[in-house]
Design a protein around this motif. Structure first.
Motif, PDB file in Angstrom:
ATOM      1  N   PHE A  36     -11.176 -10.533  -7.187  1.00 54.02           N
ATOM      2  CA  PHE A  36     -11.039 -11.988  -6.875  1.00 54.02           C
ATOM      3  C   PHE A  36     -11.172 -12.231  -5.247  1.00 54.02           C
ATOM      4  CE2 PHE A  36      -8.527 -15.670  -5.442  1.00 54.02           C
ATOM      5  CZ  PHE A  36      -9.392 -16.791  -5.904  1.00 54.02           C
ATOM      6  N   ILE A  37     -12.292 -12.765  -4.903  1.00 54.71           N
ATOM      7  CA  ILE A  37     -12.387 -12.626  -3.575  1.00 54.71           C
ATOM      8  C   ILE A  37     -12.317 -14.426  -3.000  1.00 54.71           C
ATOM      9  CG2 ILE A  37     -14.033 -12.363  -1.298  1.00 54.71           C
ATOM     10  CD1 ILE A  37     -15.438 -10.364  -3.491  1.00 54.71           C
ATOM     11  N   PRO A  38     -11.165 -14.483  -2.484  1.00 53.73           N
ATOM     12  CA  PRO A  38     -10.904 -15.974  -1.843  1.00 53.73           C
ATOM     13  C   PRO A  38     -12.146 -16.223  -0.675  1.00 53.73           C
ATOM     14  CG  PRO A  38      -8.804 -14.982  -1.862  1.00 53.73           C
ATOM     15  CD  PRO A  38     -10.036 -13.820  -1.766  1.00 53.73           C
ATOM     16  N   ASP A  39     -12.206 -17.838  -0.668  1.00 53.43           N
ATOM     17  CA  ASP A  39     -13.254 -18.199   0.238  1.00 53.43           C
ATOM     18  C   ASP A  39     -12.544 -18.157   1.568  1.00 53.43           C
ATOM     19  OD1 ASP A  39     -14.976 -18.803  -1.745  1.00 53.43           O
ATOM     20  OD2 ASP A  39     -14.348 -20.946  -1.908  1.00 53.43           O
ATOM     21  N   PHE A  40     -11.358 -17.962   1.884  1.00 55.05           N
ATOM     22  CA  PHE A  40     -10.723 -18.152   3.259  1.00 55.05           C
ATOM     23  C   PHE A  40     -10.970 -16.554   3.655  1.00 55.05           C
ATOM     24  CE2 PHE A  40      -7.225 -17.696   0.514  1.00 55.05           C
ATOM     25  CZ  PHE A  40      -6.561 -16.659   1.281  1.00 55.05           C
ATOM     26  N   ILE A  41     -10.925 -16.342   5.099  1.00 55.68           N
ATOM     27  CA  ILE A  41     -10.908 -15.174   5.902  1.00 55.68           C
ATOM     28  C   ILE A  41      -9.462 -14.659   5.822  1.00 55.68           C
ATOM     29  CG2 ILE A  41     -11.096 -14.310   8.121  1.00 55.68           C
ATOM     30  CD1 ILE A  41     -13.636 -15.684   8.395  1.00 55.68           C
ATOM     31  N   GLY A  42      -9.190 -13.469   5.694  1.00 58.73           N
ATOM     32  CA  GLY A  42      -7.872 -12.935   5.991  1.00 58.73           C
ATOM     33  C   GLY A  42      -8.057 -11.825   7.427  1.00 58.73           C
ATOM     34  N   LYS A  43      -7.232 -12.193   8.311  1.00 57.93           N
ATOM     35  CA  LYS A  43      -7.023 -11.414   9.516  1.00 57.93           C
ATOM     36  C   LYS A  43      -6.226 -10.724   9.418  1.00 57.93           C
ATOM     37  CE  LYS A  43      -8.444 -15.269  12.692  1.00 57.93           C
ATOM     38  NZ  LYS A  43      -8.298 -15.935  13.849  1.00 57.93           N
ATOM     39  N   THR A  44      -6.706  -9.302   9.720  1.00 56.87           N
ATOM     40  CA  THR A  44      -5.511  -8.080   9.714  1.00 56.87           C
ATOM     41  C   THR A  44      -4.227  -8.239  10.247  1.00 56.87           C
ATOM     42  OG1 THR A  44      -7.295  -6.582   8.953  1.00 56.87           O
ATOM     43  CG2 THR A  44      -5.369  -5.392   9.629  1.00 56.87           C
ATOM     44  N   SER A  45      -4.762  -8.532  11.727  1.00 61.63           N
ATOM     45  CA  SER A  45      -3.378  -8.705  12.481  1.00 61.63           C
ATOM     46  C   SER A  45      -2.636  -9.639  12.058  1.00 61.63           C
ATOM     47  CB  SER A  45      -4.030  -9.307  13.862  1.00 61.63           C
ATOM     48  OG  SER A  45      -4.836 -10.529  13.751  1.00 61.63           O
ATOM     49  N   ALA A  46      -2.901 -10.890  11.408  1.00 56.78           N
ATOM     50  CA  ALA A  46      -1.845 -11.842  10.949  1.00 56.78           C
ATOM     51  C   ALA A  46      -0.897 -11.073   9.613  1.00 56.78           C
ATOM     52  CB  ALA A  46      -2.464 -13.048  10.507  1.00 56.78           C
ATOM     53  N   ALA A  47      -1.638 -10.123   8.846  1.00 57.68           N
ATOM     54  CA  ALA A  47      -1.331  -9.618   7.789  1.00 57.68           C
ATOM     55  C   ALA A  47      -0.253  -8.597   8.062  1.00 57.68           C
ATOM     56  CB  ALA A  47      -2.335  -9.030   6.865  1.00 57.68           C
ATOM     57  N   ARG A  48      -0.410  -7.822   9.139  1.00 53.10           N
ATOM     58  CA  ARG A  48       0.356  -6.973   9.900  1.00 53.10           C
ATOM     59  C   ARG A  48       1.706  -7.470  10.513  1.00 53.10           C
ATOM     60  NH1 ARG A  48      -1.184  -1.353  10.024  1.00 53.10           N
ATOM     61  NH2 ARG A  48      -3.487  -1.245   9.195  1.00 53.10           N
ATOM     62  N   ALA A  49       1.326  -8.670  11.111  1.00 56.29           N
ATOM     63  CA  ALA A  49       2.381  -9.230  11.839  1.00 56.29           C
ATOM     64  C   ALA A  49       3.628  -9.630  10.727  1.00 56.29           C
ATOM     65  CB  ALA A  49       1.886 -10.740  12.401  1.00 56.29           C
ATOM     66  N   VAL A  50       3.481  -9.713   9.479  1.00 59.54           N
ATOM     67  CA  VAL A  50       4.595 -10.089   8.647  1.00 59.54           C
ATOM     68  C   VAL A  50       5.413  -8.884   8.219  1.00 59.54           C
ATOM     69  CG1 VAL A  50       3.206 -12.093   7.810  1.00 59.54           C
ATOM     70  CG2 VAL A  50       3.021 -10.014   6.572  1.00 59.54           C
ATOM     71  N   LEU A  51       4.938  -7.765   8.531  1.00 59.19           N
ATOM     72  CA  LEU A  51       5.670  -6.630   8.345  1.00 59.19           C
ATOM     73  C   LEU A  51       6.597  -6.110   9.376  1.00 59.19           C
ATOM     74  CD1 LEU A  51       2.455  -4.430   7.104  1.00 59.19           C
ATOM     75  CD2 LEU A  51       4.028  -6.153   5.673  1.00 59.19           C
ATOM     76  N   LYS A  52       7.707  -5.731   8.701  1.00 55.95           N
ATOM     77  CA  LYS A  52       8.992  -4.934   9.759  1.00 55.95           C
ATOM     78  C   LYS A  52       8.453  -3.660  10.286  1.00 55.95           C
ATOM     79  CE  LYS A  52      12.527  -7.416   7.026  1.00 55.95           C
ATOM     80  NZ  LYS A  52      14.035  -7.258   6.458  1.00 55.95           N
ATOM     81  N   ASP A  53       9.217  -3.310  11.258  1.00 61.70           N
ATOM     82  CA  ASP A  53       8.718  -2.080  11.913  1.00 61.70           C
ATOM     83  C   ASP A  53       9.411  -0.871  11.130  1.00 61.70           C
ATOM     84  OD1 ASP A  53       7.176  -3.256  13.803  1.00 61.70           O
ATOM     85  OD2 ASP A  53       8.818  -3.388  15.191  1.00 61.70           O
ATOM     86  N   THR A  54      10.319  -1.074  10.492  1.00 63.61           N
ATOM     87  CA  THR A  54      11.254  -0.061   9.817  1.00 63.61           C
ATOM     88  C   THR A  54      11.488  -0.461   8.347  1.00 63.61           C
ATOM     89  OG1 THR A  54      13.454  -1.220  10.119  1.00 63.61           O
ATOM     90  CG2 THR A  54      12.508   0.411  11.769  1.00 63.61           C
ATOM     91  N   VAL A  55      11.615   0.647   7.391  1.00 61.29           N
ATOM     92  CA  VAL A  55      11.649   0.703   5.907  1.00 61.29           C
ATOM     93  C   VAL A  55      12.851   1.037   5.682  1.00 61.29           C
ATOM     94  CG1 VAL A  55       9.269   0.072   5.366  1.00 61.29           C
ATOM     95  CG2 VAL A  55      10.119   2.340   5.465  1.00 61.29           C
ATOM     96  N   SER A  56      13.669   0.584   4.414  1.00 66.53           N
ATOM     97  CA  SER A  56      14.943   1.301   4.125  1.00 66.53           C
ATOM     98  C   SER A  56      14.390   2.674   3.377  1.00 66.53           C
ATOM     99  CB  SER A  56      15.462   0.490   3.118  1.00 66.53           C
ATOM    100  OG  SER A  56      14.656   0.294   1.889  1.00 66.53           O
ATOM    101  N   ARG A  57      15.464   3.440   3.260  1.00 64.08           N
ATOM    102  CA  ARG A  57      15.370   4.711   2.599  1.00 64.08           C
ATOM    103  C   ARG A  57      15.008   4.602   1.149  1.00 64.08           C
ATOM    104  NH1 ARG A  57      19.984   9.015   2.917  1.00 64.08           N
ATOM    105  NH2 ARG A  57      19.393   8.694   5.294  1.00 64.08           N
ATOM    106  N   ALA A  58      15.688   3.606   0.547  1.00 66.91           N
ATOM    107  CA  ALA A  58      15.140   3.367  -0.890  1.00 66.91           C
ATOM    108  C   ALA A  58      13.728   2.948  -0.773  1.00 66.91           C
ATOM    109  CB  ALA A  58      16.012   2.396  -1.595  1.00 66.91           C
ATOM    110  N   ASP A  59      13.235   2.080  -0.039  1.00 67.81           N
ATOM    111  CA  ASP A  59      11.839   1.690  -0.182  1.00 67.81           C
ATOM    112  C   ASP A  59      10.729   2.731   0.230  1.00 67.81           C
ATOM    113  OD1 ASP A  59      12.619  -1.002  -0.929  1.00 67.81           O
ATOM    114  OD2 ASP A  59      12.213  -1.743   0.984  1.00 67.81           O
ATOM    115  N   ALA A  60      11.287   3.572   1.070  1.00 67.39           N
ATOM    116  CA  ALA A  60      10.465   4.739   1.369  1.00 67.39           C
ATOM    117  C   ALA A  60      10.531   5.600   0.076  1.00 67.39           C
ATOM    118  CB  ALA A  60      11.031   5.421   2.648  1.00 67.39           C
ATOM    119  N   ALA A  61      11.568   6.083  -0.444  1.00 69.04           N
ATOM    120  CA  ALA A  61      11.325   6.699  -1.714  1.00 69.04           C
ATOM    121  C   ALA A  61      10.622   6.287  -2.904  1.00 69.04           C
ATOM    122  CB  ALA A  61      12.727   7.074  -1.975  1.00 69.04           C
TER     123      ALA A  61
END
Length: 453
Positions: A291-316
């Protein structure tokens, strides 16, 4: 001495039984014949082995020599002695089936005549590059798959700089030197240590622009290949993957550029010195429903919502899922893909902040028969994988496949969330980027390459 003792023993036995004297004589003659035949055979074998050991030192090795036996891989007969003399200690180790790079290194070394790195510069070149789907769920920045959607880029020497485009995203892509296609060409000329001339670029794009299907990586790789061909410069692959190093240094990670270069499903990591990749098997009959939406997705905006660290549980969690994903692909167990594409590092965060339709669409696709679903790259495209395809799908009964029902289910969710877009059904491709046309051509009167390139 052995024969005399044996004969004396037989004589004593026959004297003890005079009634069977004639029988004893026959037995003696038979035994003598057998004994002489065995002795002659043993002596002959001993002499042959002794003579072979003198003429062939390989068969008189010590335990250390067994480990260090020289192995040549398709060497030229005239260069064997020269290559053997130049081999280091590591070259005498036995090669294993997985030693691809070492195998190629020895093959090149044994031939002695190394091709000139610089070939004839070209006037014009057309490069065909595939789309790609990165991450595949938990494989953040390290796993990607080549997609059977293609863009063709023609780069020609010209009097002035110009970019023209048609097809997907033609109006959205930049027409100046900020275009990643130009960045790739510049990187190629820098590698060749040659001055970049004025060039004209024409793009025929069938890869959706800025939709999470690797349009930027396709442009980078197409530019590098075009630049190398125009400059008349060639790069080593085995033991260095030089083209990958250039592309990944521009992109920042290998998950898209690796499948664009090599095709198939690729795992890419940095080993502390350079980027390296390996191919993961692609199960037969697997289709991609996007499914390809009509709007553009910017990688920079998608990366901006991510935290710099992850928990040990999420990493595992992600470590286990990516292992499960690779295993499912390697053994062709498509049922396990549902668990293998689960993720906690980027999909939940992006779904909450940017793509609220993501998880409802994945759920609908799986309920309609898809093996799995995930966010393609940084989005906004949602990718579902289905099974059952065999040969040309338009001659196959639809009930043997699930792509049509999955596509309908995904579109219903899009309509419910008021997200406009379209469904594209295709498959992965095992082929990566390649030159499809060049002037002057590589083909000659005696040797014709594919498509008469």
């Amino acid at each position: 001495r052995i024969w005399n003792a044996f004969r004396e023993q037989l004589t004593q036995k026959t004297h003890q039984n005079p009634i069977n004297m004639s029988s004893g004589n026959d037995t003696t003659k038979l035994a003598a014949t057998a004994f002489f035949a065995a002795t002659a055979g043993a002596a002959l074998s001993y002499l042959l082995l002794k003579n072979r050991s003198k003429s062939d030192p390989v068969h008189t090795h010590t335990p250390n020599q067994l480990i260090a036996r020289t192995s040549f891989i398709f060497p030229d007969a005239d260069n064997v002695s020269k290559a053997a003399a130049s081999m280091s200690h590591s070259d005498t180790q036995i090669l294993y089936p997985h030693s691809h790079e070492e195998r190629m290194r020895r093959r090149i070394a044994a031939r002695m005549a190394v091709e000139d790195e610089n070939s004839l510069p070209r006037q014009s070149v057309t490069v065909r590059v595939p789309a790609s789907s990165a991450n595949c769920g938990p494989g953040y920045d390290c796993i990607g798959m080549a997609v059977d959607l293609w863009t063709e880029v023609t780069v020609s020497r010209a009097d002035k700089f110009e970019i023209t485009a048609e097809g997907e995203g033609a109006d959205d892509m930049p027409k100046d030197e900020s275009n990643l296609l130009v960045t790739g060409v510049k990187a190629a000329y820098d590698t060749a240590q040659k001055e970049m001339p004025p060039l004209k670029y024409h793009v025929v794009s069938r890869v959706p622009y800025a939709r999470g299907l690797g349009s930027s990586s396709a442009a980078i790789v197409a530019g590098i290949i075009a630049g190398l061909v125009l400059a008349g410069h060639r790069l080593p692959v085995w033991g260095s993957e030089s083209l990958l190093q250039i592309a990944a240094s521009i992109e920042g990670h290998p998950d898209n550029v690796a499948p664009v270069i090599y095709g198939g499903i690729q795992i890419g990591i940095h080993n502390g010195t350079r980027w390296i990749t390996e191919r993961v098997p692609s199960p037969p009959g697997m289709q991609l429903v996007m499914f390809i939406p009509d709007f553009i997705g910017k990688t920079s905006a998608a990366r901006a919502v991510l935290k710099d660290t992850v928990s040990r549980a999420d990493a595992a969690f992600n470590i286990g899922r990516v292992a499960f994903l690779v295993h499912a692909l390697a053994v062709g167990n498509l049922d396990n893909l549902k668990w293998g594409v689960e993720d906690r590092m980027h999909q939940p965060q992006r779904a909450q902040a940017i793509y609220p339709h993501l998880y409802p669409m994945i759920k609908a696709a799986e309920e309609a028969g898809a093996c799995c679903g995930y966010l393609s790259g940084a989005g906004p495209t949602v990718m579902a994988l289905t099974s059952g395809a065999s040969g040309d799908i338009f001659t196959q009964r639809e009930k043997e496949r699930t792509d049509f029902s999955v596509a309908k289910a995904m579109m219903q969710v899009a309509q419910a969330y008021n997200v406009k877009g379209r469904i594209v059904v295709t498959q992965g491709t095992q082929e990566g980027a390649r030159v499809v046309k060049v002037e002057p051509p590589f083909s000659t009167a005696d040797i014709t390459f594919r498509d008469n390139v």
